[in-house]
Write a protein that holds these residues in place. Structure first.
Motif, PDB file in Angstrom:
ATOM      1  N   THR A   1       0.839  -1.197   0.000  1.00  0.00           N
ATOM      2  CA  THR A   1       0.000   0.000   0.000  1.00  0.00           C
ATOM      3  C   THR A   1       0.876   1.249   0.000  1.00  0.00           C
ATOM      4  O   THR A   1       1.798   1.375   0.793  1.00  0.00           O
ATOM      5  N   ARG A   2       0.578   2.138  -0.907  1.00  0.00           N
ATOM      6  CA  ARG A   2       1.364   3.370  -1.018  1.00  0.00           C
ATOM      7  C   ARG A   2       0.455   4.503  -1.465  1.00  0.00           C
ATOM      8  O   ARG A   2      -0.623   4.264  -2.028  1.00  0.00           O
ATOM      9  N   GLU A   3       0.882   5.716  -1.173  1.00  0.00           N
ATOM     10  CA  GLU A   3       0.141   6.890  -1.608  1.00  0.00           C
ATOM     11  C   GLU A   3       0.637   7.306  -2.993  1.00  0.00           C
ATOM     12  O   GLU A   3       1.843   7.423  -3.212  1.00  0.00           O
ATOM     13  N   ILE A   4      -0.301   7.507  -3.902  1.00  0.00           N
ATOM     14  CA  ILE A   4       0.060   7.975  -5.236  1.00  0.00           C
ATOM     15  C   ILE A   4      -0.777   9.209  -5.559  1.00  0.00           C
ATOM     16  O   ILE A   4      -1.960   9.280  -5.218  1.00  0.00           O
ATOM     17  N   SER A   5      -0.150  10.165  -6.187  1.00  0.00           N
ATOM     18  CA  SER A   5      -0.834  11.370  -6.619  1.00  0.00           C
ATOM     19  C   SER A   5      -1.147  11.237  -8.102  1.00  0.00           C
ATOM     20  O   SER A   5      -0.243  10.963  -8.913  1.00  0.00           O
ATOM     21  N   VAL A   6      -2.397  11.379  -8.449  1.00  0.00           N
ATOM     22  CA  VAL A   6      -2.849  11.188  -9.831  1.00  0.00           C
ATOM     23  C   VAL A   6      -3.282  12.532 -10.380  1.00  0.00           C
ATOM     24  O   VAL A   6      -4.180  13.183  -9.832  1.00  0.00           O
ATOM     25  N   SER A   7      -2.603  12.948 -11.451  1.00  0.00           N
ATOM     26  CA  SER A   7      -2.971  14.190 -12.126  1.00  0.00           C
ATOM     27  C   SER A   7      -3.988  13.880 -13.220  1.00  0.00           C
ATOM     28  O   SER A   7      -3.844  12.911 -13.960  1.00  0.00           O
ATOM     29  N   ARG A   8      -5.016  14.706 -13.277  1.00  0.00           N
ATOM     30  CA  ARG A   8      -6.055  14.508 -14.281  1.00  0.00           C
ATOM     31  C   ARG A   8      -6.139  15.728 -15.190  1.00  0.00           C
ATOM     32  O   ARG A   8      -5.889  16.863 -14.754  1.00  0.00           O
ATOM     33  N   GLU A   9      -6.480  15.472 -16.440  1.00  0.00           N
ATOM     34  CA  GLU A   9      -6.635  16.582 -17.363  1.00  0.00           C
ATOM     35  C   GLU A   9      -7.843  17.440 -16.986  1.00  0.00           C
ATOM     36  O   GLU A   9      -7.861  18.645 -17.169  1.00  0.00           O
ATOM     37  N   ARG A  10      -8.887  16.809 -16.453  1.00  0.00           N
ATOM     38  CA  ARG A  10     -10.075  17.529 -16.024  1.00  0.00           C
ATOM     39  C   ARG A  10     -10.255  17.295 -14.535  1.00  0.00           C
ATOM     40  O   ARG A  10     -10.411  16.162 -14.090  1.00  0.00           O
ATOM     41  N   GLY A  11     -10.231  18.374 -13.766  1.00  0.00           N
ATOM     42  CA  GLY A  11     -10.422  18.250 -12.330  1.00  0.00           C
ATOM     43  C   GLY A  11      -9.115  18.362 -11.571  1.00  0.00           C
ATOM     44  O   GLY A  11      -8.020  18.295 -12.134  1.00  0.00           O
ATOM     45  N   ALA A  12      -9.271  18.536 -10.260  1.00  0.00           N
ATOM     46  CA  ALA A  12      -8.099  18.696  -9.395  1.00  0.00           C
ATOM     47  C   ALA A  12      -7.370  17.371  -9.233  1.00  0.00           C
ATOM     48  O   ALA A  12      -7.957  16.298  -9.386  1.00  0.00           O
ATOM     49  N   PRO A  13      -6.067  17.405  -8.916  1.00  0.00           N
ATOM     50  CA  PRO A  13      -5.334  16.151  -8.662  1.00  0.00           C
ATOM     51  C   PRO A  13      -5.921  15.412  -7.471  1.00  0.00           C
ATOM     52  O   PRO A  13      -6.468  16.009  -6.550  1.00  0.00           O
ATOM     53  N   LEU A  14      -5.798  14.096  -7.503  1.00  0.00           N
ATOM     54  CA  LEU A  14      -6.323  13.240  -6.442  1.00  0.00           C
ATOM     55  C   LEU A  14      -5.186  12.447  -5.828  1.00  0.00           C
ATOM     56  O   LEU A  14      -4.181  12.168  -6.490  1.00  0.00           O
ATOM     57  N   VAL A  15      -5.356  12.089  -4.578  1.00  0.00           N
ATOM     58  CA  VAL A  15      -4.393  11.246  -3.882  1.00  0.00           C
ATOM     59  C   VAL A  15      -5.103   9.958  -3.494  1.00  0.00           C
ATOM     60  O   VAL A  15      -6.188   9.998  -2.902  1.00  0.00           O
ATOM     61  N   PHE A  16      -4.496   8.821  -3.846  1.00  0.00           N
ATOM     62  CA  PHE A  16      -5.097   7.518  -3.576  1.00  0.00           C
ATOM     63  C   PHE A  16      -4.163   6.693  -2.712  1.00  0.00           C
ATOM     64  O   PHE A  16      -2.935   6.802  -2.810  1.00  0.00           O
ATOM     65  N   ALA A  17      -4.758   5.851  -1.858  1.00  0.00           N
ATOM     66  CA  ALA A  17      -4.027   4.767  -1.208  1.00  0.00           C
ATOM     67  C   ALA A  17      -4.231   3.539  -2.086  1.00  0.00           C
ATOM     68  O   ALA A  17      -5.353   3.043  -2.229  1.00  0.00           O
ATOM     69  N   MET A  18      -3.167   3.070  -2.725  1.00  0.00           N
ATOM     70  CA  MET A  18      -3.269   2.033  -3.750  1.00  0.00           C
ATOM     71  C   MET A  18      -2.474   0.806  -3.363  1.00  0.00           C
ATOM     72  O   MET A  18      -1.397   0.900  -2.772  1.00  0.00           O
ATOM     73  N   THR A  19      -3.019  -0.361  -3.673  1.00  0.00           N
ATOM     74  CA  THR A  19      -2.295  -1.616  -3.545  1.00  0.00           C
ATOM     75  C   THR A  19      -2.651  -2.477  -4.745  1.00  0.00           C
ATOM     76  O   THR A  19      -3.715  -2.296  -5.356  1.00  0.00           O
ATOM     77  N   ALA A  20      -1.777  -3.402  -5.093  1.00  0.00           N
ATOM     78  CA  ALA A  20      -2.005  -4.261  -6.259  1.00  0.00           C
ATOM     79  C   ALA A  20      -1.350  -5.608  -6.018  1.00  0.00           C
ATOM     80  O   ALA A  20      -0.336  -5.709  -5.330  1.00  0.00           O
ATOM     81  N   GLY A  21      -1.955  -6.640  -6.598  1.00  0.00           N
ATOM     82  CA  GLY A  21      -1.419  -7.989  -6.459  1.00  0.00           C
ATOM     83  C   GLY A  21      -1.714  -8.807  -7.706  1.00  0.00           C
ATOM     84  O   GLY A  21      -2.716  -8.572  -8.392  1.00  0.00           O
ATOM     85  N   PRO A  22      -0.845  -9.772  -8.028  1.00  0.00           N
ATOM     86  CA  PRO A  22      -1.072 -10.596  -9.220  1.00  0.00           C
ATOM     87  C   PRO A  22      -2.183 -11.607  -8.984  1.00  0.00           C
ATOM     88  O   PRO A  22      -2.298 -12.188  -7.902  1.00  0.00           O
TER      89      PRO A  22
END
Length: 862
Positions: free
Chosen positions: A441-462
């Motif tokens: 789990t890590r914090e990622i900042s996602v920039s969007r072309e429309r709208g303000a940037p968002l911050v997500f707590a993201m995790t991923a698994g195979p």
């Protein structure tokens, strides 16, 4: 020398490897009841011994040729002498063992006699064998002494290998030896150059006086390494004995097999533990009594498929199918073969088959539950193929974040959406998921072309999705949480700043107390009509403004509440605006209607609101501009659309020439977290609106994009215009009220004690000053004892390093419960000052104070 050392080291490694291999072959073979067993193990032992001695010989040669001094070289030669002198005899026995012939004792020990004799002499008296070790090109060589023992050493080195070579040649030329011919021929072929060149360079050449040849033995020993390696690993030197072949066939049988004698004793088995003490019950449960009869009965019936418990490992019985066969000769059975096939796998397979349907049902249920959780989860979830990044599935939460429907998401490239993340993060995620690991789990900042940037707590698994390698990506929007965390940090920082500001204001008020008191005394000592009196009056007025500024600082820093008082609202706006414009390129103009009424306000908080509005205007004009501040009186005749109370209001208008606001911004301009200027925090205008509303007013705003904004503050007027006279200083109009009696003053600041004593004396009181609580209690008790008690006490709230006013008041109340006690403090507010009766005080004397204010506070003391 380096080349010689290299060849010697390589030879050591190879010879050691062959020796270790021979050891492993010897240790892996259990005794097998056959006459050919001894010869097979003899070959292994001889190869192991011969290779080990050659390894030590190579290692000793490496140290010998690379020695820095002759004494060091002779020491190494002495330490490894056993390998030089015992290797030839071992080679002889190896050649006989390779031919499947084993010399009988004592003839088998004869090849070692010369070598052992030379080793013993060399250890006792090295000089009788080796005379010197001079340096030559590429290392050193040995110069033998001209003694019997040195001649015996040379003869042993030359003749023993010739005997071994003769035995190998006999084997290689014998047509009956089969595969042994090739083995012996290869060893002999590679041994010949090693022997010839080594003997020629180290014995013959030096015999004829050629002493400057470099050491040749290390280089030519590599030939012998190749020969032994080829014979062992390519021609099966250790694998061609009948015993070994039979043993390997015996070990390759997958079933458990035990050889049983006619009496029922176990001779051998292919299972761990071998014969296991000759007991059949160690293999077959229940076969201990009459083991021979047990085997004979089952052999006569040619038993097959009888189920019993069989120990495939010592002490571990498993279900097995047994088969017993008799081994006969002319006279009848001479033994039995007991074979067992393990049935545990078949029985467990039956159990697994019975449980298979249950597992499938549970798996389907788990898949259904996963699908339900996947669809209904409030967290966004996306399943994307690892190779192509194509979205295979997504839930409703992920679709809402992407601004698409679930059907539109499926099939699209994950990174083609309206988001962007760093390439380094993408590469790290791909490597982790491709390696079968989970992305923490890590914090990622996602920039969007429309709208303000968002911050997500993201995790991923195979995961495996319909046979395709994919990744399950789960993410939760924590943008608001991050914002609240930052605001909490800012709030904590403001609390720290507030504490520091309150401390500074306290110290400032203490200093200001001494200044104001002395100025008040000075005014009484000069002619009121003179210039000095006017200057002192101006200084006193400036001190009063400084006191108000300090009070504002304390209230702003600590959030305290003050009692609203009548104030000139426009004057408050003027002072707040001048402070806000300090250091900026903007200018301000001020305009006010005559005789504006005052308003009942909290001056410090109102100044804070005006300061924020002025800062907002300054920040909207980054290149500079004019700010117009205008005060006027307006009347609201009836409730308007905004629901305001009818009446007269003081209107203060802030008009700037800045960038202006968009229409959609005007609707939310006073909402928390809405930031219209980059330099302001998210609470500026919201705080202004809150302060004005608490004072019974409101704020209106008009703005045109590119033409500036106008903020207007409306506050209820205290009285109609001209009905109340303007008062500059409250204390000044009250005048000086004289008194009498003894006053006790406690303060830890000497300057304040000195100044206050002068003020009290000037007012007609007899002042006694002390620095702390114990001194105050002692002075109070002494005055009572003398019959001249104090009429009142003024106690400083905080005493550095001692007890403060609250504790001291308790001590004085124990001595006299009726004496008036006043609390004095440089802090502008606080629980004690706001609710002084609850702490045992009769009044407050805030610092700093003038002579008039002090006389007014003490006017009730008689």
């Amino acid at each position: 020398m380096r080349l010689t050392f290299f060849f010697s080291t390589v030879a050591f490694c190879y010879f050691a490897a062959i020796a270790l291999f021979a050891v492993s072959e010897t240790g892996s073979r259990r005794p097998f009841p056959t006459a050919g067993r001894a010869s097979g193990r003899s070959l292994e032992r001889m190869l192991c011994a011969f290779s080990a001695l050659l390894a030590f010989w190579s290692l000793g040669t490496a140290f010998f040729v690379s020695s820095d001094s002759e004494s060091e070289a002779l020491l190494w030669f002495r330490l490894f002498a056993f390998s030089w002198y015992l290797a030839p005899g071992t080679f002889v026995l190896f050649a006989y063992a390779q031919a499947s012939r084993k010399p009988r004792l004592p003839f088998a020990a004869l090849p070692f006699v010369p070598g052992l004799a030379v080793v013993a002499v060399h250890l006792i008296d090295p000089s009788s064998v080796v005379a010197a070790a001079p340096a030559v090109s590429g290392g050193r060589h040995v110069v033998y002494a001209s003694t019997f023992w040195s001649h015996l050493a040379i003869a042993n080195t030359v003749l023993m290998p010739l005997i071994a070579a003769g035995r190998l040649a006999g084997t290689a030329l014998s047509p009956a030896s089969g595969p042994r011919r090739r083995q012996a021929g290869v060893v002999l072929l590679f041994f010949a150059p090693t022997y010839l060149f080594t003997t020629a360079s180290s014995v013959v050449a030096r015999w004829f006086g050629v002493s400057d040849l470099p050491p040749m033995a290390p280089a030519f020993s590599v030939f012998l390494v190749f020969g032994l390696s080829f014979a062992v690993f390519r021609l099966g030197l250790l694998d061609l004995t009948p015993v070994t072949a039979a043993k390997r066939i015996w070990s390759s049988v997958s079933d458990g097999v035990a050889l049983v004698s006619a009496e029922g004793a176990v001779i051998d088995s292919n299972l761990p533990g071998g014969a296991r003490g000759g007991r059949l019950d160690a293999f077959v449960e229940g076969a201990s009594a009459g083991a021979g009869n047990w085997a004979a009965a089952r052999a006569e019936g040619e038993s097959a498929g009888e189920e019993s418990l069989f120990a495939f490992e010592p002490g571990k019985f498993l279900p097995a199918s047994l088969r017993v066969r008799a081994v006969n000769d002319d006279r009848g059975p001479i033994g039995f073969v007991v074979a067992a096939r393990d049935l545990s796998a078949e029985k467990s397979l039956a159990r697994e088959t019975a449980l298979s349907s249950e597992r499938e049902s549970a798996l389907r249920s788990a898949e259904d539950n996963f699908a339900r959780v996947f669809r209904l989860s409030p967290a966004g979830m996306i399943i994307a193929e690892l190779g192509t990044s194509a979205i295979l599935d997504a839930n409703a939460a992920a679709a809402r974040v992407a601004g698409l429907t679930r059907e539109d998401l499926i099939g699209r490239d994950l990174w083609s959406l309206d988001i962007s993340v760093s390439q380094g993060l993408l590469d790290d995620m791909r490597r982790t998921l491709t390696g079968g690991l989970t992305v923490d789990t890590r914090e990622i900042s996602v920039s969007r072309e429309r709208g303000a940037p968002l911050v997500f707590a993201m995790t991923a698994g195979p995961i495996d999705f319909s046979g395709r390698k994919a990744a399950l990506i789960s993410f939760v929007d924590i943008s608001e949480l991050i914002f609240l965390r930052r605001e909490l940090f800012k709030s904590q920082k403001n609390e720290s700043i507030g504490a520091m500001a309150a401390g500074l204001a306290h110290d400032f008020n203490n200093i200001l107390t001494a200044i104001m008191g002395n100025v008040s005394l000075a005014r009484l000592s000069v002619d009121e009509a003179g210039d000095v009196s006017a200057a002192l009056a101006s200084a006193e007025a400036a001190c009063s403004r400084a006191r108000d500024l300090s009070k504002q600082l304390v209230i702003y820093a600590s959030g305290g509440v003050t009692v609203p008082e009548p104030h000139d609202v426009f004057e408050v706006a003027r002072e707040a605006t001048r402070i806000a414009l300090s250091g900026s390129s903007a200018t301000a103009s001020f305009e006010s209607e005559a005789n504006l009424p005052r308003a009942l306000v909290d001056r410090a908080r109102l100044a804070m609101a005006f300061n924020n509005l002025a800062l907002n205007a300054v920040n909207s004009m980054p290149a500079g501009g004019a700010l117009r501040v205008r005060g006027s009186l307006c009347r609201v005749d009836e409730r308007d659309a905004s629901g305001q109370v009818p009446g007269e209001y003081v209107r203060v208008e802030f008009a700037d020439e800045g960038e202006g606001l968009e229409p959609e911004q005007l609707n939310r301009i006073f909402d928390p977290y809405v930031n219209t200027k980059k330099k302001l925090g998210g609470f500026g205008l919201a705080i202004c609106d809150s302060i004005v509303q608490r004072l019974g007013g409101w704020i209106s705003v008009e703005s045109v994009r590119g033409k500036g904004s106008t903020f207007a503050v409306y506050l209820p007027a205290l009285a109609p215009a001209g009905a109340e006279p303007r008062r500059e200083e409250v204390g000044a109009e009250r005048g000086v009220k004289m008194g009498r009696g003894k006053i006790l003053l406690m303060d830890d600041d000497l300057a304040i004690r000195t100044m206050s004593a002068r003020l009290l004396t000037r007012l007609g009181y007899e002042a006694t000053t002390v620095a702390d609580g114990p001194a105050a209690a002692a002075a109070f008790k002494a005055a009572q004892s003398a019959g001249t008690p104090f009429r009142a006490a003024i106690l400083d709230l905080t005493i550095a390093g001692g007890i403060g006013g609250v504790e001291t008041a308790g001590l004085l109340r124990e001595l006299d419960a009726t004496v008036p006690i006043f609390v004095s403090s440089g802090y502008g507010n606080g629980p004690v000052l706001d609710d002084y009766p609850s702490y045992g005080f009769d009044g407050t004397i805030p610092k700093p104070y003038t002579l008039e204010e002090l006389s007014f506070r003490l006017s009730g003391v008689r």
